[in-house]
Design a protein around this motif. Structure first.
Motif, PDB file in Angstrom:
ATOM      1  N   SER A  34      41.903  -4.540  49.214  1.00  0.00           N
ATOM      2  CA  SER A  34      41.530  -3.611  48.684  1.00  0.00           C
ATOM      3  C   SER A  34      41.837  -3.627  47.188  1.00  0.00           C
ATOM      4  N   GLN A  35      40.844  -3.334  46.273  1.00  0.00           N
ATOM      5  CA  GLN A  35      40.958  -3.290  44.911  1.00  0.00           C
ATOM      6  C   GLN A  35      41.017  -1.746  44.341  1.00  0.00           C
ATOM      7  N   ASP A  36      40.921  -0.985  45.278  1.00  0.00           N
ATOM      8  CA  ASP A  36      40.441   0.646  45.008  1.00  0.00           C
ATOM      9  C   ASP A  36      41.921   1.187  44.587  1.00  0.00           C
ATOM     10  N   ALA A  37      41.881   1.420  43.194  1.00  0.00           N
ATOM     11  CA  ALA A  37      43.169   2.077  42.698  1.00  0.00           C
ATOM     12  C   ALA A  37      43.849   3.181  43.537  1.00  0.00           C
ATOM     13  N   ALA A  38      42.891   4.009  43.739  1.00  0.00           N
ATOM     14  CA  ALA A  38      43.176   5.476  44.340  1.00  0.00           C
ATOM     15  C   ALA A  38      43.724   5.295  45.728  1.00  0.00           C
TER      16      ALA A  38
END
Length: 266
Positions: free
Chosen positions: A55-59
């Motif tokens: 996953s590249q989703d920062a949150a």
């Protein structure tokens, strides 16, 4: 017969010399050193990272890392670094491996509704590592391999032609690999240790019950417990309910120190 005797003697010596006790007092057979298991864990984690989408989703990454960091901070030798990776997948799953590796699948975040419930799962998976369950599983696979050789020798000496049928009857058709399904006793042990870890890290242990209730709803019909390697959801929830009186004081004592909330915000 000489080969059979050598193999049988080897099996007895290995299982006898490598008997240890788990953190809850259960006997374990551990054939590998901590260094060997850490190498296996690191190698396996590298392979998983190549196979799965990260996953590249920062949150999402901040949220999972926050929960995992609080859990690992209360471990013995807590100064050791842990590698936490979020995998983009609908799997409702997470795992921890020797060598300091934690993997969380985004599908789990749809079932673990808050930081406390996510901490339940991460604490449980880290507890598997603390209790040396991976070593136990790989050791069992090693002994199964020797057992299969014994069975082969015995069946060959007896002139039995249908070896496959007898091997299945002996329960020796085991899958051999690093990530093996844990048994019911190991799962229950990880529940006990994991709920204590989450409480010490300042997460509400009562949410462990809510988490497994959510899991039960998500999983639908579950077969009889004796036909599964995992405890039934009902059994697991009952055990966790009985532990609340023991772990709640740990949570109350750790709450003031757990100032960094891990709320999931985009």
């Amino acid at each position: 017969m000489k080969t059979l005797l050598i193999l049988f003697t080897t099996l007895i010596l290995l299982s006898g010399c490598a008997t240890h006790q788990s953190p809850t007092g259960r006997n374990q057979v551990l054939l590998f050193s901590s260094q060997e298991l850490e190498q296996m864990g690191t190698s396996s984690f590298a392979q998983i990272k190549k196979q799965e989408k990260i996953s590249q989703d920062a949150a999402t990454n901040r949220y999972v890392d926050c929960v995992a960091s609080r859990i690992t901070a209360v471990l013995p030798n807590s100064g050791l670094p842990w590698d936490v990776v979020v995998f983009e997948s609908e799997q409702v799953n997470a795992f921890a491996l020797p060598g300091g590796h934690i993997g969380v699948y985004t599908g789990l975040l749809h079932v673990a509704e808050n930081e406390h419930q996510l901490a339940t799962v991460i604490g449980h998976e880290v507890a598997h590592v603390l209790a040396k369950h991976s070593n136990e599983q790989v050791s069992r696979a090693q002994l199964s391999g020797i057992g299969m050789q014994i069975a082969d020798a015995a069946l060959g000496a007896g002139g039995i032609s249908n070896k496959e049928l007898y091997m299945a009857a002996l329960g020796l058709g085991a899958q051999v690999g690093f990530i093996l399904p844990y048994g019911r006793k190991q799962e229950s042990e990880a529940d006990i240790m994991g709920v204590e870890l989450m409480a010490r890290a300042g997460f509400d242990p009562s949410q462990s019950i809510a988490l497994w209730q959510n899991m039960a709803k998500h999983g639908g019909e579950q077969g009889p417990e004796l036909l599964s390697t995992h405890p039934s959801h009902g059994h697991r929830i009952d055990d966790l309910a009985q532990m609340q009186q023991q772990v709640m004081p740990l949570y109350q004592a750790s709450k003031p120190a757990a100032e960094n909330s891990c709320q999931f915000t985009k």
